[in-house]
Scaffold this active site. Sequence first.
Site, PDB file in Angstrom:
ATOM      1  N   LYS A  10       0.005   3.392   4.190  1.00 54.48           N
ATOM      2  CA  LYS A  10       0.104   3.432   5.432  1.00 54.48           C
ATOM      3  C   LYS A  10       1.696   3.742   6.066  1.00 54.48           C
ATOM      4  CE  LYS A  10      -3.223  -0.612   5.675  1.00 54.48           C
ATOM      5  NZ  LYS A  10      -4.469   0.092   5.891  1.00 54.48           N
TER       6      LYS A  10
ATOM      7  N   THR B 277       0.881  -1.277  -0.016  1.00 57.12           N
ATOM      8  CA  THR B 277      -0.102  -0.010   0.020  1.00 57.12           C
ATOM      9  C   THR B 277       0.935   1.182   0.078  1.00 57.12           C
ATOM     10  OG1 THR B 277      -1.691   1.268   1.057  1.00 57.12           O
ATOM     11  CG2 THR B 277      -0.134   0.066   2.424  1.00 57.12           C
TER      12      THR B 277
HETATM   13  C1  PLP Z   1      -3.354  -6.876   5.030  1.00 60.08           C
HETATM   14  C2  PLP Z   1      -3.870  -5.812   4.379  1.00 60.08           C
HETATM   15  N1  PLP Z   1      -4.104  -5.707   3.017  1.00 60.08           N
HETATM   16  C3  PLP Z   1      -4.458  -4.643   2.329  1.00 60.08           C
HETATM   17  C4  PLP Z   1      -5.181  -3.561   3.003  1.00 60.08           C
HETATM   18  C5  PLP Z   1      -5.762  -2.675   1.996  1.00 60.08           C
HETATM   19  O1  PLP Z   1      -4.843  -1.447   2.009  1.00 60.08           O
HETATM   20  P1  PLP Z   1      -5.349  -0.014   1.809  1.00 60.08           P
HETATM   21  O2  PLP Z   1      -5.748   0.659   2.931  1.00 60.08           O
HETATM   22  O3  PLP Z   1      -4.447   0.638   0.809  1.00 60.08           O
HETATM   23  O4  PLP Z   1      -6.664  -0.150   0.942  1.00 60.08           O
HETATM   24  C6  PLP Z   1      -5.084  -3.509   4.150  1.00 60.08           C
HETATM   25  C7  PLP Z   1      -5.887  -2.434   4.850  1.00 60.08           C
HETATM   26  O5  PLP Z   1      -6.095  -2.051   6.134  1.00 60.08           O
HETATM   27  C8  PLP Z   1      -4.470  -4.603   5.036  1.00 60.08           C
HETATM   28  O6  PLP Z   1      -4.673  -4.669   6.472  1.00 60.08           O
END
Ligand code: PLP
Length: 405
Positions: free
Chosen positions: A247, A244
């Site tokens: 974060k 991502t």
């Molecule tokens: C393990 C995991 N993958 C993917 C995502 C999704 O990422 P994004 O917040 O950029 O949509 C999250 C979101 O909290 C996550 O915890």
Amino acid sequence: MDYEAFFGSAIAGLHREGRYRVFTDLERQAGRFPYATHHSPGGEREVTVWCSNDYLGMGQHPEVLRAMHEAIERCGAGAGGTRNISGTNHYHVLLERELADLHGKEAALIFSSGYVSNWAALGTLASKLPGCVVFSDEGNHASMIEGIRSSRAERQIFRHNDPEDLNRKLGLIEPGRAKLVAFESVYSMDGDIAPIDEICDVAEAHGALTYLDEVHAVGLYGARGGGISERMGLAHRLDVIEGTLGKAFAVHGGYITGSDQLCDFVRSFASGFIFTTSLPPAVAAGAAASIRHLKESSLERARHQERVARVRQALDAAGIPTLANQSHIVPVMVCDPVLCKAISDTLLDEFGIYVQPINYPTVPRGTERLRITPSPLHSNADIDHLVEALSTIWRRIGLRRAAAE
Ligand SMILES: Cc1ncc(COP(=O)(O)O)c(C=O)c1O
């Protein structure tokens, strides 16, 4: 049908279970993270945020803000189209190069969010690879589960972080079939870390593709912020590394990295990539600046780890129950949804501390918790205040329980 009555009764059920979600109205303050203004019917008040996924405070880093301002000045607000029809901005191209380099891969592809990257990439790979069987860790994130489900491919759930169970399940599938193993490096709620090397060994032995979600690790681990796979020297063993930009990199968006052919395949067949307006150029510019900075600088990562250790030590010393793990996520276990929300409310109202309660279905029932995420910008005084507040609340709960017995 009485639609309104249906909606109302479903919501009432959430209230009854104590897991109705209340959003906290915050106004972040550039240059003052982890502090934010809390807007409530009672007025405005400054609070300390202890549950942000802006793990390193990069959301206010001068290089990131400068890059975003510059891109707005040069390109304006939005991208103006899908990637295919006028919406590929040079900042997207630069960002994809930055990401491919971060993970030592040939190519990268950016998406609207991390959620969309998992949903679109897993959905596309699993549905298009002929006869594909997907092996999914039972702790996988909703975005991976949805991607796999929407692919309609055969799906096998293996026990969490259990290469032996994965091996057993892979062994039951005909050797010639397409197989995809999907898992995460740092699991976001328990903060535990996958045995990536063993999972890769098993996948390799069975000729399976490997897909690793490093959403809670990119920027935070590895000499250049390439995640746990970089720290363990394993990036080359993963066919897809997903992450991502929202974060630790603290802007917005998601991505996959992999071979030229694999990324080109997803680019060419993934509906969730093709049929949507691309990220605003300023978002791509800010994310690239954040990644570039964290490739060069380990100061933020070192300070982050030191702060996490200090918070853990202080909570342990105060007898506050936490879940042990090897990551930066500090789950304070409450194990009751109503109490969890009540503690969170007390922290906010009485102590000016914001930690969102985490309830089902984000975590299993009976494991409700406060998910604390220390950052490099939390001071010793912030930590002392948090631990004193939690100690006071824990003492009160103890007294109340003793009185009830
Ligand atoms: C393990 C995991 N993958 C993917 C995502 C999704 O990422 P994004 O917040 O950029 O949509 C999250 C979101 O909290 C996550 O915890």
